[in-house]
Design a protein around this motif. Sequence first.
Motif, PDB file in Angstrom:
ATOM      1  N   GLY A 110      52.221  39.014  79.857  1.00 14.56           N
ATOM      2  CA  GLY A 110      52.135  37.591  80.144  1.00 14.56           C
ATOM      3  C   GLY A 110      50.994  37.304  81.098  1.00 14.56           C
ATOM      4  O   GLY A 110      50.453  38.212  81.748  1.00 14.56           O
ATOM      5  N   HIS A 111      50.652  36.033  81.180  1.00 12.62           N
ATOM      6  CA  HIS A 111      49.485  35.616  81.952  1.00 12.62           C
ATOM      7  C   HIS A 111      49.734  34.237  82.553  1.00 12.62           C
ATOM      8  O   HIS A 111      50.278  33.364  81.882  1.00 12.62           O
ATOM      9  CB  HIS A 111      48.282  35.556  80.994  1.00 12.62           C
ATOM     10  CG  HIS A 111      46.962  35.271  81.644  1.00 12.62           C
ATOM     11  ND1 HIS A 111      46.482  33.988  81.821  1.00 12.62           N
ATOM     12  CD2 HIS A 111      46.022  36.105  82.146  1.00 12.62           C
ATOM     13  CE1 HIS A 111      45.283  34.063  82.412  1.00 12.62           C
ATOM     14  NE2 HIS A 111      44.982  35.328  82.620  1.00 12.62           N
ATOM     15  N   VAL A 112      49.380  34.053  83.820  1.00  7.52           N
ATOM     16  CA  VAL A 112      49.286  32.705  84.379  1.00  7.52           C
ATOM     17  C   VAL A 112      47.830  32.484  84.721  1.00  7.52           C
ATOM     18  O   VAL A 112      47.169  33.350  85.275  1.00  7.52           O
ATOM     19  CB  VAL A 112      50.159  32.469  85.640  1.00  7.52           C
ATOM     20  CG1 VAL A 112      51.621  32.297  85.284  1.00  7.52           C
ATOM     21  CG2 VAL A 112      49.970  33.573  86.674  1.00  7.52           C
ATOM     22  N   GLY A 171      51.324  32.089  79.324  1.00 11.23           N
ATOM     23  CA  GLY A 171      51.589  32.570  77.976  1.00 11.23           C
ATOM     24  C   GLY A 171      52.263  33.927  78.004  1.00 11.23           C
ATOM     25  O   GLY A 171      52.129  34.681  78.983  1.00 11.23           O
ATOM     26  N   ILE A 172      53.020  34.195  76.940  1.00 10.51           N
ATOM     27  CA  ILE A 172      53.706  35.481  76.806  1.00 10.51           C
ATOM     28  C   ILE A 172      53.493  35.998  75.388  1.00 10.51           C
ATOM     29  O   ILE A 172      53.590  35.238  74.422  1.00 10.51           O
ATOM     30  CB  ILE A 172      55.228  35.336  77.077  1.00 10.51           C
ATOM     31  CG1 ILE A 172      55.475  34.847  78.516  1.00 10.51           C
ATOM     32  CG2 ILE A 172      55.963  36.652  76.829  1.00 10.51           C
ATOM     33  CD1 ILE A 172      56.953  34.641  78.864  1.00 10.51           C
ATOM     34  N   VAL A 178      54.892  27.943  84.568  1.00  7.18           N
ATOM     35  CA  VAL A 178      55.576  28.813  83.602  1.00  7.18           C
ATOM     36  C   VAL A 178      56.823  28.131  83.033  1.00  7.18           C
ATOM     37  O   VAL A 178      57.065  28.164  81.817  1.00  7.18           O
ATOM     38  CB  VAL A 178      55.990  30.147  84.280  1.00  7.18           C
ATOM     39  CG1 VAL A 178      56.635  31.081  83.267  1.00  7.18           C
ATOM     40  CG2 VAL A 178      54.797  30.802  84.922  1.00  7.18           C
ATOM     41  N   THR A 179      57.589  27.494  83.908  1.00 13.13           N
ATOM     42  CA  THR A 179      58.848  26.876  83.453  1.00 13.13           C
ATOM     43  C   THR A 179      58.600  25.724  82.479  1.00 13.13           C
ATOM     44  O   THR A 179      59.482  25.368  81.703  1.00 13.13           O
ATOM     45  CB  THR A 179      59.652  26.345  84.657  1.00 13.13           C
ATOM     46  OG1 THR A 179      58.764  25.628  85.503  1.00 13.13           O
ATOM     47  CG2 THR A 179      60.281  27.485  85.440  1.00 13.13           C
ATOM     48  N   PHE A 209      58.764  36.331  81.754  1.00 14.53           N
ATOM     49  CA  PHE A 209      58.879  34.959  82.261  1.00 14.53           C
ATOM     50  C   PHE A 209      59.160  34.972  83.768  1.00 14.53           C
ATOM     51  O   PHE A 209      58.508  34.276  84.546  1.00 14.53           O
ATOM     52  CB  PHE A 209      60.014  34.258  81.499  1.00 14.53           C
ATOM     53  CG  PHE A 209      60.242  32.834  81.879  1.00 14.53           C
ATOM     54  CD1 PHE A 209      59.563  31.813  81.234  1.00 14.53           C
ATOM     55  CD2 PHE A 209      61.162  32.497  82.871  1.00 14.53           C
ATOM     56  CE1 PHE A 209      59.779  30.485  81.567  1.00 14.53           C
ATOM     57  CE2 PHE A 209      61.382  31.174  83.216  1.00 14.53           C
ATOM     58  CZ  PHE A 209      60.685  30.164  82.562  1.00 14.53           C
ATOM     59  N   LEU A 210      60.098  35.815  84.184  1.00 16.33           N
ATOM     60  CA  LEU A 210      60.427  35.914  85.613  1.00 16.33           C
ATOM     61  C   LEU A 210      59.251  36.459  86.420  1.00 16.33           C
ATOM     62  O   LEU A 210      58.931  35.954  87.499  1.00 16.33           O
ATOM     63  CB  LEU A 210      61.649  36.817  85.816  1.00 16.33           C
ATOM     64  CG  LEU A 210      62.990  36.278  85.320  1.00 16.33           C
ATOM     65  CD1 LEU A 210      64.081  37.333  85.468  1.00 16.33           C
ATOM     66  CD2 LEU A 210      63.358  35.017  86.097  1.00 16.33           C
TER      67      LEU A 210
END
Length: 467
Positions: A69-71, A32-33, A50-51, A17-18
């Motif tokens: 994870g992916h943005v 997503g994670i 993300v938040t 997440f960070l």
Amino acid sequence: CGIFGVFNNKSAAELTFLGLHALQHRGQESAGIAVSDGYDINVRLGQGLVTKAISDEDLKELKGDIAIGHVRYSTAGGSNPKNIQPFFAHFYGGSFAIAHNGNLVNANSLRTKLEKEGAIFRSTSDTEIFVHLIARSKNPPPSHINLHKNDTEFLPLVFEAMGKVKGAYSLLILREKQLIAVRDPFGFRPLSLGKNKSGSYFFASESCAFDIVDAEYLRDINPGEVVVIDDAGIRSYYPFEYPQNLKKCIFEFVYFARPDSIIFKDYVYEIRKNMGRNLAKEYPIDADCVVPVLDSGLVAAMGYSEESGIPLEIGIIRNHYVGRSFIQPTQEIRDLSVKLKLNPVRQAIEGKRIIVIDDSLVRGTTSKKIVNMLRRAGAKEIHMLISSPPVISPCYYGIDTPTKEELIANNMSIEEIKNFIGADGLNYLSLEGMLDAADKTKGYCTACFTGIYPVLDEEELVLSEKK
Ligand code: 5GP
Ligand code: SF4
Ligand code: MG
């Protein structure tokens, strides 16, 4: 897009997440994670930053020591919620999740072929091609390289998929007990490896994501390399003999990557500043101050100011509570967001001859508004300088440039663009000047500036232009 991975950490989901948060500039449409607890893989996906996409609840439920994870910002496939990554799949050997940064140029033909063979796609994203290629492969060709015993079952499927796809891909693949990183042979998109003091490993598109989790940048994943991490350690494979013909995306240095990152083994800050210095060498202009178009134009403007001795003034303030204007999908929102985002500082520019520096000029709409805004705030002369050459061709390798028709440099001469944006002068950094800033011997893709594409699937392009 941006990708991030963790191996061997009790807080794998939280750290991912960070990491994604640090990579937010690479994609704001969704996040997503996926986490493995050693037996099962769990995935949480959501739209927006993300938040917003991943809640505290999600993080609590994502238990396990390995995560990816992916943005995302949409290039191929559009902003359909079904396209949110990581993608997850079961196959005969277990399950896996995959996160992809890049864009395949033969996605349409591969997809049609797979569909004819009975594959059912649930997204419109090119990334799902990997899922099907991996999951459907039953008799992959034997690998000529010696595989560790943990790798004999799954890696040949990955190698086979790599042999079929063409284009740009930096990938992270999560298996129940393994984390795998892959970079395409041209090395279009960045991907690097990091480690923290307690022995956790990390993968990230940019090193700024290692900083946030207190990890150290170890090295780049090499073009054409596959790195596997599991309980037996870390291993590296080069499944194919590739020509040493690197095509790293120069636009990462121009605009996309964060200036506090190391990518492609170089400091973004330094190269971006060199671009500004070279701009000053190519276009020495008599002016009172240099004004950056924040944030993306700042570092180049500092380079220009240093080289020319003309002071830097923050003549435009940026409101940070709005996303990157380009990334918003519709023109209407894009139009609005320039105003939401930028406002002139009258005191800094009134009655002055100013040099405005931006990293790139793509559609010309932002620049036109900026010039107009500065003019109304009392600037006496406005010289627009761009720290990269004119963008004349779309990117097929994962950066969301508009179609050829929408690229202003494709329709107008520099003189016409100057008049269109209303500036007193307009100049672009030369191709030579840009490559020189990054050390041209290192092998870069410059296709959006030259129209010369390193990998193309002609058939595919005809198809995608028709869409
Ligand atoms: P224009 O003047 O062409 O309308 O906009 C140029 C501005 O768009 C520059 O400030 C550049 O930093 C910004 N920009 C934001 N996102 C993107 C992107 O994804 N691609 C490109 N080429 N430029 C972008
Ligand atoms: Fe980067 Fe431009 Fe090449 Fe795309 S076409 S990979 S944006 S240099
Ligand atoms: Mg910008």
